[in-house]
Scaffold this active site. Sequence first.
Site: not given
Length: 240
Positions: A66, A135, A137, A142
């Site tokens: 990413d 979270n 991801h 996400e």
Amino acid sequence: MNIVVVSPEKFGNTAADIVQRVTENTEAPNITFPTGDSPLPLYRELVNRYQHGKLSLANVQAFGLDEWGELEPGHPIRCISRMKTQLYSETDIPVEQIYYLEPNTDDLDVHCEAYDKRIADMGGLTLSILGIGINGHIGFNEPGSKATVRTRKIQLADRTLNVSQKYGFDKTPSWGVTLGLATLLESKEILILATGAHKAEIVHLTVNGPETSDVPSSLMRRHPNCTLLLDEAAAQLLKK
Ligand code: GLP
């Protein structure tokens, strides 16, 4: 999901054994490399093995997982910059075998599609090395990301923006680019790395919670050859 729990001292070695097995058993492995804190013990061990003549990464085709948007090329916080410092420049991965997502591209959709196509044309990913965001991801997929999504631009979640303060941004980017979950799930093998007590809750949800796009890491459970490598602190909420 194959869950492996080791001490922090053994974490880098255990991960490096998996990477070395793949590099030695595959002619030209396509491997994704994440940034963040979780893979640092792995990268230190890979560099150590290379420096001692015990490992070569010369056959690896390295794919960045990413990238942050809004940072100019060469910015030290960029994922590609950090990968160069932490692994690529310290080992024998040839420069022409390093691929990464470039957010500052005129047509980002075309660029992302071409990234997926390159991977597909090269036979798909051999090993996806991944971290888990606080979270859930995966890369920058996400919460809300479905298992069918491909490589694309994505708005970053508030929790990601908060955690990313640790990188020392002047202004935190609001978006990123990430390999899609579908491309990652097509990988022959997946290695997910998580360390530290702050990851215990999300590790618990990843393993024991519902399989849902609200927690993208839980979607990796459907992969037939996925190892979740944890240190004891990250594993503390899992049942024995
Ligand atoms: C970052 C990255 C991910 C990384 C994750 C976990 O935001 N986009 O690729 O795996 O968050 O980072 P860390 O290992 O520092 O907890």
